[in-house]
Design a protein around this motif. Sequence first.
Motif: not given
Length: 377
Positions: A77-91
């Motif tokens: 599963e993905i973690q929140l920090s993996d998403i936001v550190r990438s500049g992603i705010t919507t998935v």
Amino acid sequence: MKNGEVYAPEYLGKQDVLVIDNKIAQIGAVSDKILEVDLEIEVINAEGCIIMPGIIDPHVHLIGGGGEGGFATRTPEIQLSDIVRSGITTVVGCLGTDGTTRHMTSLLAKARGLEEEGISTYIYTGNYHVPTPTITSSVKDDLIIVDKVIGAGEIALSDSRSAQPSVHEIAKLVAEARVGGLLSGKAGVTHFHIGPGKQRLQFLHQIMEEYEIPAAKIYCTHITRSPELMNDAIALAKKGAFVDMTAASDTGEWFGYYIENGGDLQQLTFSSDGNGSLPVFDEHGKLMGIGVASTYTLYEQFVATVLERGFTLEEVIPVVTSNTATALHLTKKGRLTQGNDADILLLEKDSLAIKHVFAKGKQMVKNGEVIIKGTFE
């Protein structure tokens, strides 16, 4: 946010951006008199920074994917920090090959959990196969009843791992998603995984020619597998479908190829395939190796397309923001304008390094460091 160069995604020059709660309240000169108001106010000096919308990633395996090499090759599963550190705010979350040990209800729960942790989330209903798994009894009902479901996908075509559906079966699925979208006010798109097979996008062209299917309801990904597939995708986009490049080391090169060969930039998006598997098969379909995709690759390739390939921010920013919002009917996302969700990136102007990330007005990254992490991180 004071004195940053705003790309909304069109260039607006040096502007202030005022955020109140989770919305963009104003873009333009903000009077210092606001500091006199008896409210808690934070002022960010954005001098030397680019201010742009948060990245929308339309293809993420939130609960993992893979399994093509057996149970031990199921990705995590993905973690929140993996998403936001990438500049992603919507998935937008999806299932892949495995619709047996990965469940739609688990994907829905994961999406809701990430939303509680701070970002915006949506999901596709289904997986590679046709008929495809759903939460209710049908794709149409999922779109109408389940808040997070905005389309069907990822449905596999031109791939040895697909269910080898007929054109008519695909047309029925796309039509069902379309009607579900109409009745729920959602995108109602069908998101297609395109493999390396010789049919390429033949079925999708055929559907648009032989059935009453609006082109904009077709959204296909992984189009950078070969020049032949890219040419096919360019032709499909000219008919009004949306096409998506999965971020990889050669994304900037493919972006240039797309433009040089007459591709419609308004119909193009980038995605990460985050936490999906990266299997490598030989010419006989035998698995030779496997890896895990990262959401950070999407940000890296956005930067590389600008800094290494020489394309402008005004050309590339829409491909990870407003184009994706248009394809998925996310009317409050992808653009910096009054009343939209305050999903905002601040990047250092020269390096495009991520300085701050805001998701719905909440700061997730500060001075390059993730400050809001997932519950179990």
